[in-house]
Design an enzyme around this catalytic site. Structure first.
Site, PDB file in Angstrom:
ATOM      1  CG  ASP A  28       3.404   3.304   2.412  1.00 22.38           C
ATOM      2  OD1 ASP A  28       3.002   4.418   2.042  1.00 22.38           O
ATOM      3  OD2 ASP A  28       3.594   2.355   1.625  1.00 22.38           O
TER       4      ASP A  28
ATOM      5  CG  ASP B 125      -1.233   2.953  -2.263  1.00 23.81           C
ATOM      6  OD1 ASP B 125      -2.308   2.365  -2.376  1.00 23.81           O
ATOM      7  OD2 ASP B 125      -1.117   4.198  -2.315  1.00 23.81           O
TER       8      ASP B 125
ATOM      9  CG  ASP C 140       5.838  -0.623   0.148  1.00 23.79           C
ATOM     10  OD1 ASP C 140       5.413   0.447   0.651  1.00 23.79           O
ATOM     11  OD2 ASP C 140       5.812  -0.848  -1.077  1.00 23.79           O
TER      12      ASP C 140
END
Length: 223
Positions: free
Chosen positions: A9, A11, A171
């Site tokens: 991922d 961000d 995240d």
């Protein structure tokens, strides 16, 4: 046998982009005559893409009832955000060293993000990171986005990888659900922007610092 594929991922995983995302959002809300959003509250809006973040922020302030308004405000956000993508955004500590080790081991690296592809590429270009990845897939690349597992699976396929020899690193819920739906182990980084406690999402591994990422990935690939 294809080389292992590690999909990241963007961000909250590769880079801490929260200061620039929220800085732009605060500017936008002020321009719209609204009160700034609380920083921790804004962090919880990141993960599904910029348009959902803008829409949720507007609705928290009692606005955003029409699609036309959401689209107009979103376009204003993008126009400003693309001028400050890396004003404060930086890779997380230990991340670049982990990427170097993966590259030295011959692994395929890719990005699967809910940011639109153009902005993801621009951000990584400005940080001199794009060259590290075989594929950079955004929310608009394939017509699907996380948590749809097709977003992840098509990224792996585009990179020339095999889902049976892949690991996702993310995240938040969107990353974990996409990986789980694809049957791929997922390393969840605790320094990101999840609105839900990571243990409640049941990722394969929870990691607090990227110094431990190469060993965690190695264990998952061996298993």
């Amino acid at each position: 046998m294809s080389a292992p594929t590690i999909v990241f991922d963007l961000d909250g995983t590769l880079v801490d982009s929260c200061p620039d995302l929220i800085g732009t959002l605060s500017w936008l809300l002020e321009r719209e005559g609204l009160d700034p959003i609380v920083y921790d509250e804004a962090r919880a809006l990141i993960g599904h893409g910029i348009k959902p973040m803008v829409e949720k922020a507007l609705k928290l302030k009692g606005r955003g009832e029409s699609r036309d308004e959401i689209e107009a405000v979103y376009e204003r956000y993008i126009a400003v955000y693309e001028t400050r993508l890396t004003q404060e955004t930086r890779p997380y500590p230990g991340l670049l060293a982990a990427l170097d080790r993966f590259a030295a081991d011959g692994m395929i690296l890719a990005v699967c993000t809910n940011k639109i592809e153009r902005l993801a590429r621009q951000l990584l270009d400005e940080l001199d990171m794009s060259r590290r990845f075989a594929v950079i897939a955004g929310a608009d690349t394939y017509g699907v986005r996380k948590p749809d597992p097709a977003h992840l699976l098509r990224t792996i396929a585009a990179a020339g990888g095999d889902p049976a020899r892949a690991v996702m690193v993310g995240d938040s819920e969107t990353d974990i659900r996409a990986a789980q739906g694809a049957g791929i182990p997922v390393v969840a980084f605790s320094g990101g922007y999840t609105a839900i406690p990571l243990p409640d999402l049941d990722p394969t591994v929870i990691l607090d610092h990227y110094d431990g990422l190469p060993d965690a990935v190695s264990r998952l690939l061996t298993r």
